[in-house]
Write a protein that holds these residues in place. Structure first.
Motif, PDB file in Angstrom:
ATOM      1  N   SER A 121       1.487   0.474   4.808  1.00  9.35           N
ATOM      2  CA  SER A 121       1.085   1.634   5.590  1.00  9.35           C
ATOM      3  C   SER A 121      -0.189   2.289   5.061  1.00  9.35           C
ATOM      4  O   SER A 121      -0.837   3.041   5.786  1.00  9.35           O
ATOM      5  CB  SER A 121       2.212   2.673   5.610  1.00  9.35           C
ATOM      6  OG  SER A 121       2.475   3.147   4.297  1.00  9.35           O
ATOM      7  N   ARG A 122      -0.541   2.007   3.789  1.00  5.22           N
ATOM      8  CA  ARG A 122      -1.757   2.595   3.215  1.00  5.22           C
ATOM      9  C   ARG A 122      -2.427   1.537   2.343  1.00  5.22           C
ATOM     10  O   ARG A 122      -2.135   1.415   1.147  1.00  5.22           O
ATOM     11  CB  ARG A 122      -1.435   3.859   2.411  1.00  5.22           C
ATOM     12  CG  ARG A 122      -2.685   4.587   1.935  1.00  5.22           C
ATOM     13  CD  ARG A 122      -2.364   5.976   1.399  1.00  5.22           C
ATOM     14  NE  ARG A 122      -3.549   6.696   1.032  1.00  5.22           N
ATOM     15  CZ  ARG A 122      -4.356   7.339   1.873  1.00  5.22           C
ATOM     16  NH1 ARG A 122      -4.060   7.344   3.153  1.00  5.22           N
ATOM     17  NH2 ARG A 122      -5.422   7.970   1.470  1.00  5.22           N
ATOM     18  N   ARG A 123      -3.346   0.812   2.948  1.00  2.20           N
ATOM     19  CA  ARG A 123      -3.938  -0.338   2.278  1.00  2.20           C
ATOM     20  C   ARG A 123      -5.331  -0.082   1.722  1.00  2.20           C
ATOM     21  O   ARG A 123      -5.837  -0.889   0.941  1.00  2.20           O
ATOM     22  CB  ARG A 123      -4.016  -1.517   3.259  1.00  2.20           C
ATOM     23  CG  ARG A 123      -2.683  -1.887   3.876  1.00  2.20           C
ATOM     24  CD  ARG A 123      -2.799  -3.157   4.692  1.00  2.20           C
ATOM     25  NE  ARG A 123      -1.589  -3.420   5.456  1.00  2.20           N
ATOM     26  CZ  ARG A 123      -1.370  -4.512   6.169  1.00  2.20           C
ATOM     27  NH1 ARG A 123      -2.305  -5.448   6.212  1.00  2.20           N
ATOM     28  NH2 ARG A 123      -0.250  -4.667   6.842  1.00  2.20           N
ATOM     29  N   ALA A 124      -5.975   1.002   2.138  1.00  7.84           N
ATOM     30  CA  ALA A 124      -7.367   1.216   1.763  1.00  7.84           C
ATOM     31  C   ALA A 124      -7.600   1.148   0.254  1.00  7.84           C
ATOM     32  O   ALA A 124      -8.527   0.466  -0.202  1.00  7.84           O
ATOM     33  CB  ALA A 124      -7.880   2.542   2.327  1.00  7.84           C
ATOM     34  N   PRO A 125      -6.805   1.818  -0.589  1.00  5.95           N
ATOM     35  CA  PRO A 125      -7.089   1.768  -2.034  1.00  5.95           C
ATOM     36  C   PRO A 125      -7.017   0.358  -2.621  1.00  5.95           C
ATOM     37  O   PRO A 125      -7.889  -0.046  -3.394  1.00  5.95           O
ATOM     38  CB  PRO A 125      -6.016   2.689  -2.636  1.00  5.95           C
ATOM     39  CG  PRO A 125      -5.628   3.607  -1.523  1.00  5.95           C
ATOM     40  CD  PRO A 125      -5.709   2.772  -0.290  1.00  5.95           C
ATOM     41  N   VAL A 126      -5.976  -0.408  -2.245  1.00  3.48           N
ATOM     42  CA  VAL A 126      -5.859  -1.750  -2.807  1.00  3.48           C
ATOM     43  C   VAL A 126      -6.905  -2.679  -2.211  1.00  3.48           C
ATOM     44  O   VAL A 126      -7.409  -3.583  -2.884  1.00  3.48           O
ATOM     45  CB  VAL A 126      -4.431  -2.304  -2.614  1.00  3.48           C
ATOM     46  CG1 VAL A 126      -4.134  -2.638  -1.167  1.00  3.48           C
ATOM     47  CG2 VAL A 126      -4.205  -3.527  -3.511  1.00  3.48           C
ATOM     48  N   TYR A 127      -7.277  -2.457  -0.953  1.00  5.03           N
ATOM     49  CA  TYR A 127      -8.358  -3.239  -0.360  1.00  5.03           C
ATOM     50  C   TYR A 127      -9.663  -3.018  -1.114  1.00  5.03           C
ATOM     51  O   TYR A 127     -10.429  -3.951  -1.360  1.00  5.03           O
ATOM     52  CB  TYR A 127      -8.547  -2.845   1.103  1.00  5.03           C
ATOM     53  CG  TYR A 127      -7.622  -3.534   2.084  1.00  5.03           C
ATOM     54  CD1 TYR A 127      -6.661  -4.450   1.665  1.00  5.03           C
ATOM     55  CD2 TYR A 127      -7.705  -3.273   3.450  1.00  5.03           C
ATOM     56  CE1 TYR A 127      -5.814  -5.073   2.562  1.00  5.03           C
ATOM     57  CE2 TYR A 127      -6.871  -3.894   4.358  1.00  5.03           C
ATOM     58  CZ  TYR A 127      -5.927  -4.792   3.906  1.00  5.03           C
ATOM     59  OH  TYR A 127      -5.095  -5.411   4.813  1.00  5.03           O
ATOM     60  N   GLN A 128      -9.921  -1.768  -1.461  1.00  8.70           N
ATOM     61  CA  GLN A 128     -11.145  -1.458  -2.192  1.00  8.70           C
ATOM     62  C   GLN A 128     -11.170  -2.183  -3.533  1.00  8.70           C
ATOM     63  O   GLN A 128     -12.216  -2.667  -3.973  1.00  8.70           O
ATOM     64  CB  GLN A 128     -11.253   0.057  -2.401  1.00  8.70           C
ATOM     65  CG  GLN A 128     -11.431   0.846  -1.103  1.00  8.70           C
ATOM     66  CD  GLN A 128     -11.100   2.309  -1.260  1.00  8.70           C
ATOM     67  OE1 GLN A 128     -11.032   2.816  -2.389  1.00  8.70           O
ATOM     68  NE2 GLN A 128     -10.866   2.996  -0.159  1.00  8.70           N
ATOM     69  N   GLU A 129     -10.020  -2.268  -4.170  1.00  8.98           N
ATOM     70  CA  GLU A 129      -9.950  -2.979  -5.444  1.00  8.98           C
ATOM     71  C   GLU A 129     -10.128  -4.483  -5.241  1.00  8.98           C
ATOM     72  O   GLU A 129     -10.895  -5.132  -5.970  1.00  8.98           O
ATOM     73  CB  GLU A 129      -8.609  -2.701  -6.116  1.00  8.98           C
ATOM     74  CG  GLU A 129      -8.432  -3.423  -7.453  1.00  8.98           C
ATOM     75  CD  GLU A 129      -7.064  -3.193  -8.062  1.00  8.98           C
ATOM     76  OE1 GLU A 129      -6.784  -3.823  -9.102  1.00  8.98           O
ATOM     77  OE2 GLU A 129      -6.272  -2.406  -7.503  1.00  8.98           O
ATOM     78  N   ILE A 130      -9.464  -5.038  -4.264  1.00 12.66           N
ATOM     79  CA  ILE A 130      -9.511  -6.482  -4.046  1.00 12.66           C
ATOM     80  C   ILE A 130     -10.920  -6.954  -3.723  1.00 12.66           C
ATOM     81  O   ILE A 130     -11.334  -8.038  -4.155  1.00 12.66           O
ATOM     82  CB  ILE A 130      -8.543  -6.881  -2.910  1.00 12.66           C
ATOM     83  CG1 ILE A 130      -7.096  -6.667  -3.349  1.00 12.66           C
ATOM     84  CG2 ILE A 130      -8.744  -8.334  -2.511  1.00 12.66           C
ATOM     85  CD1 ILE A 130      -6.082  -6.873  -2.233  1.00 12.66           C
TER      86      ILE A 130
END
Length: 671
Positions: A544-553
């Motif tokens: 439901s909240r992917r932005a932070p992990v996407y930024q890391e990946i």
């Protein structure tokens, strides 16, 4: 289906090409009608404060509109796509059948013409005097000669459009959006454009014109007739694009995130600088031409059948899509490129090509796509070719067995066709045909289009392309990146052809390719860690909240993926040491030279200037496939960039023939 079929097909193709160019994802495999937007990237810095943080990027990508209410927005996205899929799509088929395309186009033209006052006001508020004049000229011409706007004669007379709305006006006045919003029914927006939408509605004088009085107890009088017409006009417009929107949502691993970032540049009201800065790179420019390889009949995807088969090794069901000829015919199984879905544009285009030439076609997703990884992969991480190729072979076998049960008199001989990474995996299946430990399906022909030879060399090139902006001076890098995206958005408004000279420098074209593949890697890492969290990522993995992990990946390269994710995983699985060297050797087609050389049914089509191939790779291909007809090398085309060329398409069809014609008697399915 509409009459006047050929013009309709050309118009639909032009729409798809403009959309794909607009938010460039190369198409390897791009209000409601703007839901089909493809990715750029997140420009936020990586997560900090961890001992296992990914390496920092050497440049910053443009930052998108913040998404602090991502969970809510994802719910709204699902709601919107549900309305499209469950309501608009099924009813629009009947609507398109009854209301022919010329009539639907005239309704759209009439509705657009009625909105002239709002465009005029906003051009004036933005001090775009020429835009206000152009819109006035268009309104005058279309309202008179165009019969109240039902016919767009102004466009035929080359009077330019100057679309303007209050959201753009607020932006010109300095309002920088701070929150991305997914509106129900209206789709992607932000707080500025949401207020602008209200103002646009209020500024329409026709909203206040009604032949009846307002009665509080009668809901039908709450709105004027123009309001109801607006709802109908929106539906009319959606009826022609809903299939594309739904298919986009199905084919993309996370369509929401792609729309969320792309919307930033879709709403930019700045003019791009098209002056080239530096030399051009023919190979990467030709690669971008892959956007022109698309299906020609807009109804072709709708004629497909999608079913699923149970994969015994995983216990899950895998979906596949197929088109069967009315009688018995040879069948072509199509495997797409890295991370691509079975409904990717190039997969559909290849399926249409072979189907229109008498073959049945079956499309599956790439072993690097989440659909395949979640349902058919025995490994938690893709990247070890013997495992990926074997899983693909098992899936194809189960599909073929089921197809023979369902349609015993319709399937002839079989060909396996793959492009890009799919071609790489196709050649592995061909090389291992005689050494299978279980009775897997054997194909009568193997066709590999634009295959890499050495996986390590290919991924290093993708990482290199992603770092291409380092060639710009540091002081100009941010503005040059922004201008690249603005150029892409501007091209979306033009009608381009395969002969168009795309206005990108070598750095720009290479970066757009590298960025596309970086997003594919993002999806691969996210999906593998969602299923099997190795503890490498520091940000929590939440759907439901992917932005932070996407930024890391996004700060991990392909080489990082193999070194930091794949090697530890396969080491834990007991792969031969040293694991890195074992993975690299397994990802080199030279390892399978003997099996490839002794399979006479292999056909390979490559381009000499494909950036995934070096001189040694081409020399090995020529030395290995020496029989006339086995190897076809085109001088130009980059990677998949010449698939729209009729000469290349003839070569693809020639690679399938002469394949042994289908046996007129039903074939016993493999046991």
């Amino acid at each position: 289906m509409d009459s006047n079929k050929k013009p309709a097909a050309r118009n639909s193709t032009s729409f798809r090409l403009r959309r794909k160019i607009q938010f460039l994802a190369l198409g390897f495999c791009f209000g409601f009608c703007s839901l089909c937007l493809l990715p750029f990237a997140y420009g936020q810095p990586p997560a900090t404060g961890s001992t296992n943080a990914p390496p920092a990027e050497t440049y910053a990508l443009p930052v998108g509109v913040p998404d602090p209410i991502e969970p809510f927005n994802r719910v709204m996205w699902s709601f919107n796509m549900g309305v499209l899929d469950d309501v608009i799509k099924p009813t629009s088929r009947a609507y398109r059948f009854v209301v022919r395309k010329p009539v639907r186009t005239s309704i759209n033209n009439f509705s657009y013409n009625l909105l002239y006052p709002g465009r005029l006001i906003n051009n004036l508020l933005q001090k775009k005097w020429q835009g206000a004049r152009d819109e006035s000229d268009r309104f005058l011409c279309n309202s008179t000669v165009g019969l109240a706007g039902f016919f767009d004669v102004a466009t035929r007379w080359k009077i330019p459009k100057s679309d303007a709305d209050f959201g753009q006006t607020f932006g010109e006045w300095g309002w920088k959006p701070k929150c991305f919003i997914m509106l129900p029914f209206f789709g992607p927006s932000n707080e500025r454009d949401t207020v602008g939408l209200v103002a646009d509605t209020a500024a329409n004088p026709l909203l206040y014109i009604a032949p009846y009085n307002y009665v509080a107890s009668d809901p039908w009088t709450w709105l004027g007739p123009y309001s109801y017409f607006s709802i109908f006009a929106s539906y009319n417009n959606l009826s022609g694009t809903v299939d594309e929107s739904v298919r986009f949502n199905q084919a993309e691993t996370d369509a929401y995130s792609e729309v969320e970032y792309a919307w930033t540049f879709a709403r930019e009201n700045r003019v791009a600088n098209f002056q080239l800065k530096g030399v051009q790179d023919p190979a990467s420019l030709e690669t971008l031409q892959s956007v022109f390889f698309t299906y020609q009949d807009p109804e072709f995807p709708n004629r497909a059948t999608t079913r699923s088969v149970l994969i015994p090794s995983t216990g899950h069901k895998l979906k596949f899509t197929f088109w069967l000829q009315p009688g018995k015919a040879n069948v072509v199984y199509i495997v797409p490129g890295l991370g691509s879905h079975r409904l990717a544009e190039n997969s559909l285009a290849l399926a249409e090509l072979v189907y229109s030439n008498g073959f049945s076609a079956v499309c599956v997703s790439s072993p690097f796509n989440s659909e395949f990884m979640d349902n058919a992969s025995t490994a938690k991480l893709p990247g070890y070719l013997p495992a990926d190729g074997h899983d693909l072979h098992v899936a194809l076998t189960e599909i073929d067995r089921s197809m023979h049960r369902w349609y015993p008199d319709r399937l002839g001989n079989r060909a396996l066709m793959g492009y890009s990474m799919g071609a790489f995996q196709t050649l592995f299946v061909a090389a291992s045909e005689r050494t299978n430990r279980v009775p897997l399906i054997q194909f009568d022909r193997y066709v590999a289009i634009n295959t890499p030879v050495e996986l390590a060399q290919g991924i290093s090139k993708l990482d290199e392309f992603y770092q291409a902006p380092m060639g710009w001076p540091a002081s100009e890098r941010t503005s040059d990146l922004n201008n690249t995206f603005l150029k892409v958005a501007a091209l979306s408004k033009l009608s381009l052809t395969p002969r168009a000279n795309l206005p990108f420098s070598a750095i720009e074209s290479q970066f757009l390719i590298g960025l596309t593949y970086r997003f594919i890697l993002r999806d691969i890492i996210y999906d593998t860690q969602r299923r099997n969290n190795q503890g490498i990522l520091q940000q929590p993995i939440k759907d439901s909240r992917r932005a932070p992990v996407y930024q890391e990946i996004l700060h991990y390269s392909y080489q990082d993926y193999f070194a930091r994710f794949a090697v530890p995983y396969y080491q834990s699985q007991g792969l031969a040491m040293p694991v890195a060297e074992t993975l690299e050797k397994a990802g080199d087609l030279r390892t399978y030279t003997h099996g490839l050389r002794h399979n006479p049914e292999i056909r390979i089509i490559v381009n000499e200037n494909d950036f995934l191939l070096n001189d040694e790779d081409l020399a090995w291909l020529r030395a290995t496939f020496t029989t006339p007809g086995e190897l076809k090398v085109f001088a130009r085309g980059g990677h998949l960039g010449n698939l729209s060329n009729p000469t290349v398409q003839k070569a693809i069809l020639a690679a399938l023939t002469p394949m042994r014609p289908p046996d007129p008697t039903p074939e016993k399915p493999p046991q």
